[in-house]
Scaffold this active site. Structure first.
Site, mmCIF file in Angstrom:
data_model
loop_
_atom_site.group_PDB
_atom_site.id
_atom_site.type_symbol
_atom_site.label_atom_id
_atom_site.label_comp_id
_atom_site.label_asym_id
_atom_site.label_seq_id
_atom_site.Cartn_x
_atom_site.Cartn_y
_atom_site.Cartn_z
ATOM 1 N N GLY A 116 3.795 -18.241 22.729
ATOM 2 C CA GLY A 116 4.779 -19.070 22.037
ATOM 3 C C GLY A 116 4.633 -20.525 22.452
ATOM 4 N N ASP A 142 11.045 -15.240 17.784
ATOM 5 C CA ASP A 142 11.979 -16.330 17.476
ATOM 6 C C ASP A 142 11.489 -17.181 16.303
ATOM 7 O OD1 ASP A 142 13.170 -15.349 19.771
ATOM 8 O OD2 ASP A 142 12.321 -16.896 21.065
HETATM 9 O O1 F6P Z 1 11.481 -15.435 23.108
HETATM 10 C C1 F6P Z 1 11.594 -14.090 22.781
HETATM 11 C C2 F6P Z 1 12.857 -13.503 23.329
HETATM 12 O O2 F6P Z 1 12.931 -12.150 22.916
HETATM 13 C C3 F6P Z 1 14.124 -14.232 22.954
HETATM 14 O O3 F6P Z 1 14.536 -13.990 21.632
HETATM 15 C C4 F6P Z 1 15.072 -13.732 24.018
HETATM 16 O O4 F6P Z 1 16.105 -14.658 24.252
HETATM 17 C C5 F6P Z 1 14.176 -13.613 25.230
HETATM 18 O O5 F6P Z 1 12.850 -13.525 24.746
HETATM 19 C C6 F6P Z 1 14.478 -12.426 26.100
HETATM 20 O O6 F6P Z 1 13.656 -12.481 27.221
HETATM 21 P P1 F6P Z 1 13.488 -11.272 28.257
HETATM 22 O O7 F6P Z 1 12.562 -10.270 27.641
HETATM 23 O O8 F6P Z 1 12.910 -11.930 29.456
HETATM 24 O O9 F6P Z 1 14.848 -10.698 28.466
#
Ligand code: F6P
Length: 363
Positions: A116, A142
């Site tokens: 990303g 996202d």
């Molecule tokens: O950036 C992708 C994402 O899934 C976001 O939508 C979310 O806020 C975050 O990553 C969650 O991160 P983790 O997997 O570290 O909880």
């Protein structure tokens, strides 16, 4: 001439379609150019580990089943920035030189980074420091990577969120409830606004547009006046409270993540709209599962184009999807730039046109 050796890694949160992109890179590199392809495990970590942690791909490892497989077979990390690497004693260390040394040890001539905007920034910085030729492939549910209509993973996440609304609607109707669905998206509302429009939500809240509880209550009153005694509300996790605070939780590992805005809204709306509210937090189910057909197609096109860029010596670029075509843009136009929902764009205007409450324009 010696056979070219390239490396590939996945970085940041996993999503559906990563394996399809890996498969495409391997196919194009081996079939078309006769190169050797090395998959680096766990993002940048594979080049910082000693011994190096990698796998050499051959075509038997990248069958059609890769298209159907969620996650990333290489593994990934979304913390552990090599420039600011968290050590067990709570301190931070710059481990960037270990990454560059690892790259040299593997003897590769270019790196394909699937990540990303945040990963692109870090990897671009690492590659510049080490003089490493790099091309990027954008991925994130996202969908906030600049200059691309789609990043890998978004389409699948949208399908999951849309299906969740379809599944919540019957309960909303049967029990005369306000059903709130909290979706992911970090600081942007692409999943929320797309799923909300597709699923027939009455209210869609996105971080890009401020809202008022009164605005939501008025919309629900309008819905009732039209003869319907239930409503659907989709909220992006990155939305703030009415007074501007973001709601986060510290996760195991010590990092804060968004989560909880749905419950916040439910607590405030129950009395205001005099209706039972229920909250569903969709969470990581949006990231996994079988990739959608669109994600497979985009990932495949991205993988092929990324290899062609290396072949053409067009480095420091990121592949992108624009108007149904795969194109490429300079990585500096993408790294750490967030593509938000345009408050005046097609989706927002469509939602308004359908009578959906999407918040207020900032005055
Ligand atoms: O950036 C992708 C994402 O899934 C976001 O939508 C979310 O806020 C975050 O990553 C969650 O991160 P983790 O997997 O570290 O909880």
């Amino acid at each position: 001439m010696a056979t070219k050796r390239i490396g590939i890694l996945t970085s940041g949160g996993d999503c559906a379609g990563l394996n399809a992109a890996l498969r495409a890179v391997v196919h194009r590199a081996i079939r078309n150019y006769g190169w050797r392809v090395f998959g680096i495990r766990d993002g940048s970590m594979g080049l910082m580990e000693r011994p190096l942690d990698f796998v050499e791909f051959d075509l038997s490892l990248v069958t059609g089943d890769m298209l159907r497989l969620g996650g990333t077979i290489l593994g990934t990390i979304n913390k552990g920035d090599p420039f600011h690497y968290p050590m067990p004693d709570g301190t931070f260390r710059d481990r960037s030189s270990e990454f560059v040394e690892g790259y040299r040890e593997l003897g590769i001539e270019a790196l394909v980074v699937i990540g990303g905007d945040g990963s692109m920034r870090i990897l671009n910085q690492l590659c510049r420091q080490g003089g490493i030729p790099m091309v990027g492939i954008p991925k994130t549910i996202d969908n906030d990577v600049a200059h691309t209509d789609y990043a890998i993973g978004f389409s699948t996440a949208l399908d999951v969120a849309g299906e969740a609304i379809d599944r919540l609607a019957p309960t909303a109707a049967s029990h005369h409830r306000v059903m709130i669905l909290e979706v992911m998206g970090r600081d942007v509302g692409h999943i929320a606004i797309n799923a909300g429009v597709a699923g027939g939500a009455d209210v869609i809240l996105i971080p890009e547009l401020p809202y008022t509880l009164e605005g939501i209550a008025n919309k629900i009153a309008d819905v009732r006046a039209e003869g319907r005694n239930h409503a659907l509300l989709v909220v992006a996790e990155g939305c703030r409270t009415e007074t501007g605070e973001s709601i986060t939780k510290i996760q195991s590992g010590g990092e804060a993540r968004y989560g909880g805005i749905g419950q916040y809204l439910a607590a405030r709306l129950t009395d205001l709209v005099d209706a039972e509210t229920r909250v569903t937090v969709l969470g990581h189910v949006q990231r996994g599962g079988v990739p959608s057909m669109r994600d497979r197609v985009i990932a495949s096109a991205f993988g092929v184009h990324a290899v062609d860029l290396i072949s053409a010596g067009r480095l420091g670029r990121v592949v992108a999807w624009q108007h149904g075509q795969v194109v490429d843009v300079p990585i500096t136009d993408v790294a750490n730039i967030t593509r938000a929902v345009d408050p005046f764009g097609t989706l927002a205007q469509t939602a308004r046109g359908l009578g959906i409450y999407i918040g207020e324009m900032a005055s």
